[in-house]
Design a protein around this motif. Structure first.
Motif, short mmCIF file in Angstrom:
data_model
loop_
_atom_site.label_atom_id
_atom_site.label_comp_id
_atom_site.label_asym_id
_atom_site.label_seq_id
_atom_site.Cartn_x
_atom_site.Cartn_y
_atom_site.Cartn_z
N LYS A 142 21.72 13.31 20.77
CA LYS A 142 21.52 14.05 21.43
C LYS A 142 20.87 12.52 22.94
N ASP A 143 21.46 13.92 24.06
CA ASP A 143 21.47 13.30 25.67
C ASP A 143 20.36 12.25 25.24
N SER A 144 18.87 12.80 25.73
CA SER A 144 17.41 11.66 25.65
C SER A 144 18.05 10.47 24.80
N PHE A 145 18.44 10.29 22.99
CA PHE A 145 18.81 8.83 22.72
C PHE A 145 19.86 8.65 22.65
N GLU A 146 20.44 8.50 23.01
CA GLU A 146 21.96 8.11 22.98
C GLU A 146 22.01 6.59 23.60
N SER A 147 21.18 6.35 24.85
CA SER A 147 21.37 4.51 24.94
C SER A 147 20.47 4.24 24.37
N CYS A 148 19.34 4.95 23.27
CA CYS A 148 18.84 3.44 22.38
C CYS A 148 19.34 3.36 20.94
N LYS A 149 19.77 1.74 20.21
CA LYS A 149 19.55 1.16 19.55
C LYS A 149 18.60 1.66 18.04
N ILE A 150 19.27 1.47 17.26
CA ILE A 150 18.72 1.18 15.96
C ILE A 150 18.18 -0.59 15.24
N GLN A 151 16.83 0.15 14.57
CA GLN A 151 16.73 -1.28 14.22
C GLN A 151 16.13 -0.80 12.62
N VAL A 152 16.15 -1.74 11.72
CA VAL A 152 15.77 -0.46 10.77
C VAL A 152 14.85 -2.56 10.36
N PHE A 153 13.76 -1.57 9.79
CA PHE A 153 12.38 -2.50 9.20
C PHE A 153 12.89 -2.73 7.54
N CYS A 154 12.77 -3.33 6.72
CA CYS A 154 12.75 -3.85 5.54
C CYS A 154 11.65 -5.02 4.80
N ILE A 155 11.12 -4.66 3.81
CA ILE A 155 10.55 -5.73 3.50
C ILE A 155 10.84 -5.98 2.15
N ALA A 156 10.37 -7.19 2.45
CA ALA A 156 10.95 -7.98 0.77
C ALA A 156 9.62 -8.95 0.39
N GLU A 157 9.74 -8.90 -1.21
CA GLU A 157 8.56 -9.65 -2.31
C GLU A 157 8.16 -10.93 -1.47
N GLU A 158 9.45 -11.29 -1.57
CA GLU A 158 9.30 -13.47 -1.59
C GLU A 158 10.57 -13.76 0.02
N GLN A 207 15.89 8.47 27.08
CA GLN A 207 15.02 7.49 26.55
C GLN A 207 15.37 5.84 26.75
N TYR A 208 15.37 5.17 26.83
CA TYR A 208 15.82 3.67 26.65
C TYR A 208 15.21 2.68 25.37
N GLY A 209 15.73 1.89 24.54
CA GLY A 209 14.68 0.75 24.26
C GLY A 209 15.21 1.20 22.88
N THR A 210 14.80 1.41 22.24
CA THR A 210 14.61 1.14 19.97
C THR A 210 14.36 2.15 19.81
N ILE A 211 15.12 3.15 18.64
CA ILE A 211 14.64 3.74 17.45
C ILE A 211 14.22 3.04 16.23
N ASP A 212 13.18 2.42 15.58
CA ASP A 212 12.86 1.47 14.97
C ASP A 212 12.22 1.99 13.37
N LEU A 213 13.68 1.79 12.63
CA LEU A 213 13.25 2.89 11.27
C LEU A 213 12.28 1.43 10.02
N TYR A 214 11.33 2.30 9.90
CA TYR A 214 10.48 1.39 8.55
C TYR A 214 10.46 2.04 7.33
#
Length: 1071
Positions: free
Chosen positions: A899-915, A873-880
Motif C-alpha cells: 500500500k502507498d501508505s506503508f511502502e516507505s517502511c521497512k520490516i523488522q522481525v523480533f524473535c525471542i531465544a531461550e539462551e 507513513q515512515y519508519g518500520t513495521i515491527d513483528l514480535y
C-alpha cells in the motif's frame, strides 16, 4: 349478472363480513353458498367484474377500520358501478340485529354522494342529496354500527379469537393466510385511485407492470394481422425492392441473388425465432428491442445497442425520404432544378456505342429531401395519432403495386417495351445466371471509370435493409391484444412471406430482361408494371413516405424509453411523461435525418443502416442464446421453437454479414457501441434488471465454488477473507454503521483489492421485532462499503447478545472454502469506562469461538489513528514473532508494504531465544526462512536475559505503574467474586460459568506482559505499526483478568495489530 337480491346479499356480506352460518340464517341463495369455498378469497362468485366490485367494498372497510396500515394513503376508484352497487348494499343492509334502523330518504330525481370523511363509520357511507343542495344541509347519513374490534396485526386477531368477543369472529375463512395480502397482490392495483409510481431507475422495482389508478382511455387493441403482420410487411417491403432489386439481379446474377436473399432471410428468420422466445417470456414494456436486450444482457448492453438501433431508425427515415424523392424526380424529370447527364460505356458488345442516361442531380435530391423531411416532421409533431390510424392504409398501395408488377411481368413484353425486355425467357435466364460485377459511378450507373466497384459483399450491404423491419411488431407490444401469441406468428409469417417473394422475384426478373436493361433501367419495376408506370410511382412514394413517418415516429419513442429508464443523465432532456408527445426527441431525430439526407447518396446510407440493424439483431440473438443456455427457472417462454444453438448461429450470421459488408463500417459501429457501453458503465446509474449476465455470474460462482471443494486451500492460493466486526463495542453515532477506519484496514489486508470482505454487525434483541431495523442497518452498511470502495458484502445479525450472534456467524457464515478466515475487530480500549463485566466476557468469548472454529484473529489497537490511503507513513513495521501462526503475521506485513501508505517502511522481525547461544543460530534460520519466502526483513533476536533486563530497567517507568494498578484491580475484583460466592454458597462464577483463580499464574501472566511491553517500548517506539502475537485466553480464568493482561501488553503503544493465526500455513517456500 346475478339478480338484484343476490347483489344485495353479496355487498352486505362483504361490508359486514358475515360468517357463512349467518348467511344461511338470512336465506342466502344456494349458488352463493355452493361457490363460496372454491372462489377467490371466499368472495362467493367467479365473475371477475362482480368480484372487483365486492373487493373494493371490502377494501374500503379495511381502510376505515385499520388506520395503521399502509393503505391509508390510497383511494378507491369509485366508478358508477361501484357507487350504485354500494348504494344498493347500504339500502339493503338493514336486516341485521346489530344495526340501528334509520328512515331511508325518498329517492330523488338525481343522486349525489358526499365524499367519505376520515371520521365516518365502518362502511362506505353514502347519502342522497337533492340537486343543488350542499353537503352541510343534506339529510344525515344512516350510521351502521361496527360490532367487532379489529387489530392491526393478523396474529393479534387470531389470538383474540380464542377469548370472549362481543361480535362475530373472523372476517374471512382465509384470515389465517393473510387475506389482506391477497387483496394487496391481486386486487390493489385495480382498486386504488392513485397513479402508479414509475421506477425512476433500474434500481427501483421492475414489478410495476399494472397501472394503478383509473384506467386510461386506450385505443382498441390490435390483433396479429393489423398489430404485427401488417406493420412488419410494410417495413420490410420498402424502397430497395422497387428501385434497386432489379439492379441487384443484373449485377449479381440470378444464382448469387438467390444466395443473397436466402442468406439474409435466414439471418432475419433466426432472429425472429429468438425474438419470439424472448417476447413470450413475460410482459413487455415500451422500447421494443431495447427493452428485450436490456433486460437480458443488462442496462449497459441494452443502452449501447438501443442507441445504435435508434440511430439506425433515424438514418432509415433518411433512406426512405431519398427513395421517395428519387422516384419522384425519375417520374417527373422537369421538376428538377439541376439536370445531370451521365455517359455509360457499353462493353457488353464489341464496338457498342455510348448511351446517355439522365439521372437525378445530387443537389435536387438534397433540396427536395430536406423539404420533404421538414414536412414530415411537422406532420409527426402535430398528428402522431393520425399517422398510427392511417398507417395500415399505406400498405394498400404497396400490395397493389406489387400485384401490378407481377401482372406486368407475366404479360411482358408489351408493344411499347424496349428491346431489353424479352419477357419470361429461359434464354434470358441463362444469360443472367452468372454474376457480372463492374464499376459504377455514385448514382449506380455502370461506368468503367467509376469510383465504386461492386461485389457480393457490397450487394449484401445494399440489399439487407430490404429484409429489416421484423421489430415492428415488438415496437407495438403495448397495443396488442395478446403479445405472446401475436409477435411470434405475425413476425415469422411476414419474414417467410417476404423471403419467398424475394426468391420468386429473383427468378422472374432474371428471366424478364437482359442484363443491360436490368442495370440501366433504375425503375424497371415501373416500366413493366400493369397498367401504367404511374401506379408504381404512386405506390413507391406512398410506401416510402409511410415508412419514413413510421421511422420518425418510432425512433423518438425508442430514445424516450432509454431516457425514461434514467440510466444516462445526459439523456434526461429527452424524458417524456407517459401519454405525452416526445417533441424534443422528435426534433433531435429530425436533425439526424436531415443530416443524412444532405449526403444524398442512397447507396452510401444503406450500409450504415445495415450495420445498426445487424448490431441490434445480434443483440437479440445473443440475449436468447444466453437465456437459453443458462436456463434459469424464470426462463419459460411460451414459444417452444427455439434452441441456444439456433440463436448462436443467428448471432454469428449477423456478425459475419457485418464484416462481409464492410470492415470499416463494422469497426466503427462496434467502436461506437463500445464507447457507449464504457460511458454507461462510468456515468450510468447502477441497476439490476435481472439480466442474463447476473445469472451467468451466479452459475459461474456456483461452479467455481463446487470446483474449490471443501478441502483446505493451498497456501499459494490463499486469500484473506476478513470478517470485519463493525460495532462490537465503542460508541458511534446511530447513523454511522461502522468505524470509518475499519474499511481502510480491510483494504490494507488485500493485495490490489483482490479478495472479499464481510462486514457484520449484531443487533441485540428479538428477530421478529428487529427484522426491519436489521434491513435498514444492512442498507446503511452496504452504502458505507460502497462509499469506502471496498469489495465486500454487508450482513446484519439479530441475536439476544453479541456473544450469541457472533457464535452463529462464525459457524454459518460463508460457503465451502469461501468462508471468512480472519476475524478483524477493534480492541476494546474503553472497556473500563463502559462496562466492567460485559465487554471482557464478550471479548474472551469471541476469541475462544475463533480458536474453536479455526479462524485467525486480528485485533486493531489505535484504530482511530490508523492511516488512510493518502497518509504516508515512515519508519518500520515491527513483528514480535513469538508463536507459530502459519506465517500470517509475515504475510500481513508484506501486504501492508504493497500500500502507498506503508511502502516507505521497512520490516523488522523480533524473535525471542531461550539462551544466548541460540541467538545466532535462530537468527540465521529466520533469515534463511524469510529469504525462501521472498520477504525482505531485518531479523533481531532478543534473548530471555535481555528480555528480563528490559523489564527490570523499566520498573520506574509507566509500565511498572500500570503493572501495579493491574494487580490492585485484579485483587479487588477477585475479592468481590469470592464474597459473592460465599454469600450465595456457590463456587466462583463469571458470566454464568465456573472459574478457577490461581493468583500465582495471574502474577506470572502479568509479569510476562510487562516484560513484553517493555521490550516493545524499547525497540519500537518509533515504529509505524507493531504486530504481536495474540495469547490465547487461559482456561477457566476470569475474563476480567485476561483483559488486564491485554491492557498491560498494549500500554503506551499507539498503533498495534494483535494477531493470532490458525492451524494452516498461509505462506509456502515452494513455487
Amino acid at each position: 349478472m346475478i339478480a338484484r337480491a343476490g347483489r344485495l346479499i353479496l355487498i352486505k356480506a362483504m361490508i359486514t363480513a358475515r360468517p357463512i352460518h349467518q348467511l344461511l340464517i338470512e336465506d342466502a341463495p344456494m349458488w352463493l353458498l355452493e361457490r363460496r369455498p372454491i372462489c377467490f378469497g371466499g368472495l362467493c362468485i367467479k365473475d371477475l367484474s362482480l368480484q372487483g366490485l365486492a373487493l373494493r367494498a371490502r377494501w374500503e372497510l379495511l381502510k376505515r377500520t385499520e388506520p395503521n396500515r399502509s393503505w391509508q394513503g390510497l383511494c378507491l376508484m369509485k366508478d358508477d358501478k361501484f357507487v350504485d352497487l354500494s348504494a344498493m348494499g347500504s339500502r339493503g343492509a338493514g336486516g341485521g340485529a346489530d344495526e340501528e334502523e334509520a328512515p331511508v330518504p325518498p329517492k330523488p330525481s338525481q343522486q349525489r354522494y358526499r365524499p367519505v370523511e376520515p371520521h365516518d363509520g365502518a362502511v362506505v357511507q353514502m347519502e342522497f342529496m337533492e340537486p343543488g343542495a350542499s353537503a352541510d344541509t343534506s339529510t344525515a347519513p344512516r350510521r351502521i354500527k361496527s360490532s367487532r374490534n379489529r387489530s392491526t396485526d393478523p396474529r393479534t386477531q387470531v389470538a383474540s379469537s380464542n377469548g370472549p368477543s362481543s361480535g362475530p369472529q373472523s372476517d374471512s375463512k382465509l384470515e389465517l393466510f393473510g387475506f389482506d395480502s391477497l387483496v394487496n397482490i391481486l386486487g390493489l392495483k385495480s382498486m386504488t385511485g392513485e397513479p402508479a409510481q414509475v421506477p425512476a431507475s433500474p434500481t427501483d422495482s421492475e414489478n410495476v407492470g399494472i397501472t394503478i389508478g383509473r384506467p386510461k382511455e386506450t385505443d382498441p387493441k390490435l390483433g396479429t394481422m393489423m398489430g404485427v403482420f401488417v406493420p412488419c410487411l410494410q417495413n420490410i417491403l420498402g424502397i430497395i425492392y422497387y428501385i434497386r432489386f432489379t439492379w441487384i439481379v443484373g449485377m449479381g446474377g440470378v444464382w448469387q441473388s438467390l444466395v443473397l436473399c436466402a442468406f439474409c432471410g435466414a439471418c432475419t428468420f433466426l432472429t425472429g425465432l429468438s425474438l419470439s422466445a424472448i417476447a413470450t417470456n413475460g410482459a413487455m414494456k415500451g422500447g421494443g428491442p431495447y427493452y428485450l436486450i436490456g433486460r437480458a444482457l443488462g442496462p449497459e448492453v441494452g443502452v449501447s445497442i438501443g442507441l445504435c438501433f435508434f440511430l439506425g431508425n433515424a438514418v432509415a427515415g433518411a433512406m426512405y425520404v431519398l427513395g421517395a424523392v428519387e422516384t419522384f424526380l425519375d417520374a417527373v424529370p422537369s421538376a428538377g432544378f439541376f439536370q445531370e447527364k451521365v455517359t455509360m460505356i457499353d462493353n457488353t458488345v464489341n464496338g457498342g456505342s455510348a448511351t446517355t442516361i439522365s439521372t437525378p442531380s445530387l443537389h435536387d435530391l438534397q433540396i427536395y429531401g430536406v423539404i420533404v423531411t421538414i414536412l414530415l416532421c411537422f406532420i409527426v409533431f402535430g398528428g402522431v395519432k393520425i399517422i398510427n390510424k392511417v398507417a395500415p392504409a399505406f400498405l394498400m398501395p404497396v400490395l397493389f403495386s406489387i400485384l401490378c408488377i407481377y401482372i406486368g411481368v407475366f404479360s411482358a413484353p408489351s408493344p411499347n417495351s424496349s428491346k431489353g425486355i424479352t419477357g419470361l425467357s429461359m434464354t434470358t435466364l441463362r444469360d443472367n445466371w452468372s454474376a457480372d460485377y463492374q464499376r459504377t459511378n455514385n448514382a449506380g450507373v455502370p461506368d468503367p471509370n467509376g469510383s465504386i466497384y461492386w461485389d457480393f459483399n457490397a450487394l449484401l450491404g445494399l440489399f439487407f435493409p430490404a429484409v429489416t423491419g421484423i421489430m415492428a411488431g415488438s415496437n407495438r407490444s403495448a397495443s396488442l391484444k395478446d403479445t405472446q401469441r401475436s409477435i411470434p406468428i405475425g413476425t415469422l409469417n411476414a419474414t417467410l412471406l417476404t423471403t419467398a417473394m424475394y426468391l420468386l422475384s429473383v427468378v422472374l426478373f432474371g428471366a424478364l430482361a437482359t442484363r443491360e436493361e436490368l442495370l440501366t433501367d433504375r425503375l424497371l419495376t415501373a416500366t413493366v408494371a400493369w397498367p401504367a408506370p404511374a401506379v408504381i410511382y404512386i405506390g413507391i412514394i406512398l410506401s416510402t413516405l409511410g415508412a419514413a413517418l413510421q421511422s420518425l415516429t418510432g425512433a423518438p419513442r425508442l430514445l424516450v424509453a432509454i431516457a425514461n429508464d434514467d440510466i444516462l443523465p445526459v439523456l434526461n432532456y429527452f424524458k417524456a411523461y407517459e401519454g405525452s408527445e416526445p417533441h424534443l426527441a422528435t426534433l433531435f431525430t429530425s436533425f439526424i435525418c436531415i443530416g443524412c439526407v444532405v449526403i444524398g447518396n442512397l447507396d452510401l446510407i444503406t450500409p450504415t443502416i445495415t450495420m445498426f440493424f445487424l448490431l441490434c439483431y445480434a443483440g437479440v440473438n445473443l440475449s436468447c442464446f444466453l437465456l437459453d443456455l443458462l436456463d434459469a427457472p424464470s426462463w419459460r417462454p411460451r414459444w417452444k421453437l427455439h434452441h441456444w444453438s439456433l440463436s448462436l448461429i443467428g448471432a454469428l450470421l449477423c456478425i459475419v454479414i457485418m464484416f462481409m459488408i464492410s470492415w470499416t463500417f463494422t469497426v466503427v459501429s462496434l467502436a461506437l457501441a463500445s464507447l457507449i457501453y464504457y460511458y454507461v458503465s462510468l456515468k450510468g446509474k447502477a441497476g439490476d434488471w435481472g439480466d442474463g449476465f447476473k445469472s451467468a455470474y451466479f452459475q459461474l460462482a456456483l461452479r467455481s465454488l463446487r470446483s474449490l471443494g471443501a478441502n483446505q486451500v493451498h497456501p499459494k492460493n490463499w486469500y484473506p477473507i476478513p470478517l470485519i466486526f463493525c460495532r462490537p463495542w465503542g460508541r458511534l453515532p446511530e447513523d454511522v454503521p461502522c468505524h470509518p477506519k475499519l474499511a481502510d484496514f480491510a483494504n490494507f489486508m488485500k493485495k490490489k483489492g483482490r479478495g472479499m470482505s464481510i462486514f457484520v454487525s449484531i443487533i441485540d434483541g428479538d428477530y421478529h421485532e428487529s427484522a426491519e431495523d436489521a434491513k435498514i442497518a444492512c442498507r446503511q452498511l452496504s452504502a458505507y462499503i460502497d462509499y469506502k470502495r471496498c469489495e465486500g458484502v454487508a450482513e446484519i445479525i439479530v441475536a439476544p447478545s453479541v456473544s450469541h450472534g457472533f457464535r452463529s456467524i462464525v459457524q454459518t457464515m460463508g460457503l465451502g472454502n469461501l468462508k471468512p478466515n480472519i476475524v478483524v475487530m477493534r480492541y476494546p480500549e474503553i472497556w473500563r469506562h463502559e462496562n466492567l463485566t460485559q465487554i471482557p466476557s464478550t471479548f474472551v468469548s469471541i476469541i475462544n469461538d475463533c480458536i474453536t472454529a479455526n479462524k485467525a484473529v486480528v485485533t486493531v489497537k489505535g484504530l482511530d489513528e490508523w492511516p488512510n490511503e493518502y497518509q504516508r507513513q515512515y519508519g518500520t513495521i515491527d513483528l514480535y514473532w513469538i508463536v507459530r501462526d502459519g506465517g500470517l503475521m509475515l504475510l500481513l506485513s508484506q501486504l501492508l508494504l504493497t500500500k502507498d501508505s506503508f511502502e516507505s517502511c521497512k520490516i523488522q522481525v523480533f524473535c525471542i531465544a531461550e539462551e544466548d547461544t541460540e541467538a545466532e543460530e535462530l537468527k540465521a534460520d529466520v533469515k534463511k526462512f524469510l529469504y525462501d519466502l521472498r520477504m525482505q526483513a531485518e531479523v533481531i533476536v532478543v534473548t530471555m536475559r535481555s528480555f528480563e533486563a528490559h523489564a527490570d530497567g523499566s520498573r520506574k517507568d509507566d509500565p511498572q505503574e500500570a503493572y501495579t494498578s493491574a494487580q490492585q484491580r485484579i485483587g479487588v475484583y477477585l475479592s468481590e467474586m469470592k464474597e459473592a460466592a460465599q454469600r450465595e454458597g456457590q463456587p466462583l462464577m463469571e458470566g454464568g460459568k465456573q472459574v478457577v483463580v490461581n493468583e500465582q499464574k495471574v502474577d506470572k501472566f502479568l509479569n510476562t506482559m510487562l516484560k513484553l511491553n517493555a521490550t516493545i517500548l524499547k525497540h519500537s517506539r518509533m515504529a509505524a505499526v507493531v504486530l504481536v502475537s495474540l495469547p490465547a485466553p487461559p482456561l477457566n480464568q476470569p475474563a476480567y483478568c485476561y483483559m488486564e493482561y491485554m491492557d498491560l501488553l498494549v500500554e503506551n503503544v499507539p498503533r498495534m495489530l494483535i494477531v493470532r493465526g490458525y492451524r494452516r500455513d498461509v505462506v509456502t517456500l515452494f513455487t
